[in-house]
Design an enzyme around this catalytic site. Structure first.
Site: not given
Length: 494
Positions: A234, A236, A241, A412, A419
């Site tokens: 899951h 991403k 570079d 999503h 705090d």
């Protein structure tokens, strides 16, 4: 004729009995495995036993598809020399934390050293303190910047997403990546075989023809069934570079630009990172890539871990978790943050199905006077998950937790802010699937300004949200109560 029918019925009864006996034996074996051979919570054990008992003919099939735990035999391997180098960094940082001796150390790092130590010790999530971050809450802005960074790449692009759709945005991104591959830039794409099932080979053919490399995570060896469908990558991650990194909730597809009629506007949170935290994202990508690549393994040489001159001062730990890990590190990070709260907690999650201990930690904070705010979607993308999320969030109302439904499309975002001091942004939802079954990655951020920006994003979302009060929740129909009850019963296996 009657005699022939009698013989046929007799044989059919024998076949049916054999099927039932076979299913019973298989269910019994799987029940034994679930109880004695796997590490599960009591809720998960009971949920799977109910499935095996009440669905005797299909229970074992569901278990094979959704219930099997992955073998913890080091899917992600790192050679001994590089492992020693990583362990040296971790040991040095643990010693520095003990002595409160960090270069560029800020108040948050000193205050939350126990949490930093926990992620360091159990996850090798080394702390970096020289980062500059940009927050995205809108898909168009995020992908505009990502495409520009891709165009500016000169050496390599490492690109990993759970979902890459074969639609306008997906093809645009793949085309840009293909152009860089044609120019001699190393371009590697790692996609999840289930999440990106609309992409597969045909969608990647033009990219590969231009010299790009792509691999599927846990690809199916069968045409219609993936026996590892329960353990998906899951994450991403983008690394360009070794200087720029991306991590967060957005996948690649038109719906994440708000073009879906079903969902409308897509509200998510993503980060662009410049600084040494990019090295941690790079390490995670290399481990994932090398675990699946049939060729073109990536080495751990200096080319992929360059010095980064960001000029930033933000402290970041990149923590990952998955079924291969002994500890549920991202969950533990969330719990440590919640338990440290003195003033406020802001949570955004599309799927809110944590275990009882997690819910209790939120209740304890609220009952202790902490201002706790939770935002969840007001429309389902997965019905059972949606109703279980609603029931879990509503269970906190009596403790004084404020719950909000996001009404302006689909929420999503996976964020936690404590705090106005520390925050987490990443791919992990607050549910059993993210904590235990899927491979996830989160950035834990020790910086007041970033925490305040993420809190302000939550507050801005309140303008297009509605509060779920106790009075409003009490008016739900019997049908909704029924759906909540069934979803709650199934929540340990959702």
């Amino acid at each position: 004729m009657i005699e022939l029918l009698s013989i046929a019925l007799k044989h059919s009864n024998i076949i049916l009995n054999s099927i039932f006996i076979g299913a019973f034996i298989l269910n019994l074996l799987f029940a034994f495995t679930i109880i004695f051979m796997e590490r599960r919570s009591a809720n998960s054990i009971w949920a799977w036993l109910l499935v095996l008992v009440f669905l005797p003919l299909f229970g074992f099939i569901l278990y094979l598809l959704l219930g099997r735990q992955i073998q913890r035999d080091q899917i992600f391997k790192i050679d001994k020399e590089d492992k020693k180098g990583l362990e040296l960094i971790v040991d040095e940082q643990l010693a520095a934390l003990k002595n409160e001796n960090f270069s560029n150390s800020n108040y948050q790092i000193v205050k939350f050293k126990e949490m930093i130590q926990m992620l360091l010790y159990n996850n090798a999530a080394f702390l970096t303190t020289d980062n500059d971050l940009k927050i995205y809450t809108d898909g168009q802005e995020k992908f505009d910047d990502l495409i520009q960074d891709i165009r500016n790449a000169t050496d390599y692009i490492h690109f990993q997403y759970y979902i890459i759709q074969n639609d306008e945005l997906g093809r645009t991104i793949l085309n840009e990546l293909g152009k860089k591959a044609e120019q001699g830039v190393e371009v590697k794409i790692l996609y999840d075989d289930m999440g990106s099932r609309g992409l597969r080979k045909k969608g990647l053919r033009p990219f590969r023809n231009k010299g790009g490399h792509a691999e599927a995570f846990f690809p199916s060896k069968l045409p219609l069934i993936n026996l590892r469908m329960n353990n998906r990558n899951h994450r991403k991650i983008v690394v360009i570079d070794g200087q720029i990194g991306y991590v967060g909730g957005f996948n690649v597809g038109d719906e994440y630009l708000g073009k879906s009629k079903k969902f409308g506007y897509w509200r998510d949170t993503h980060l662009r990172i410049v600084g040494d935290a990019v090295n941690a994202l790079q390490l995670r990508f290399i481990l994932d890539w090398n675990s699946q690549a049939t060729r073109d393994h990536i080495s751990y040489d200096d080319r992929y871990f360059p010095d980064v001159n960001s000029g930033g001062t933000i402290g970041v730990q990149i923590a990952s978790s998955g079924p291969d890990e002994e500890w549920e590190q991202i969950k533990y990070g969330y719990l440590k943050m919640i338990s440290s709260a003195k003033k406020s907690i802001y949570i955004q999650s599309p799927y809110f199905i944590p275990d009882q201990a997690f819910l209790d930690s939120i209740k304890i904070a609220a009952l202790g006077g902490v201002d706790v705010n939770i935002m969840i979607p007001n429309k389902p993308d997965h019905p059972f998950v949606f109703w279980a999320t609603l029931k879990n969030a509503a269970s906190l109302l009596d403790a004084g937790v404020k719950v909000f439904h996001y009404d302006n499309g689909f929420l999503h975002s996976k964020t936690l802010v404590i705090d106005d001091e520390i925050a987490s942004v990443g791919t992990a939802n607050m549910d059993h699937r993210s904590f235990t079954l899927n491979f996830e990655v989160n950035a834990f951020i020790y910086d007041q300004q970033i925490a305040k920006k993420l809190k302000q994003a939550f507050i801005d979302d309140l303008a297009v949200s509605s509060e779920l009060t106790k009075a409003r929740y009490a008016k739900r129909s019997l049908w909704i109560k029924f759906k909540e009850g069934i979803s709650q019963l199934l929540s340990p296996i959702l």
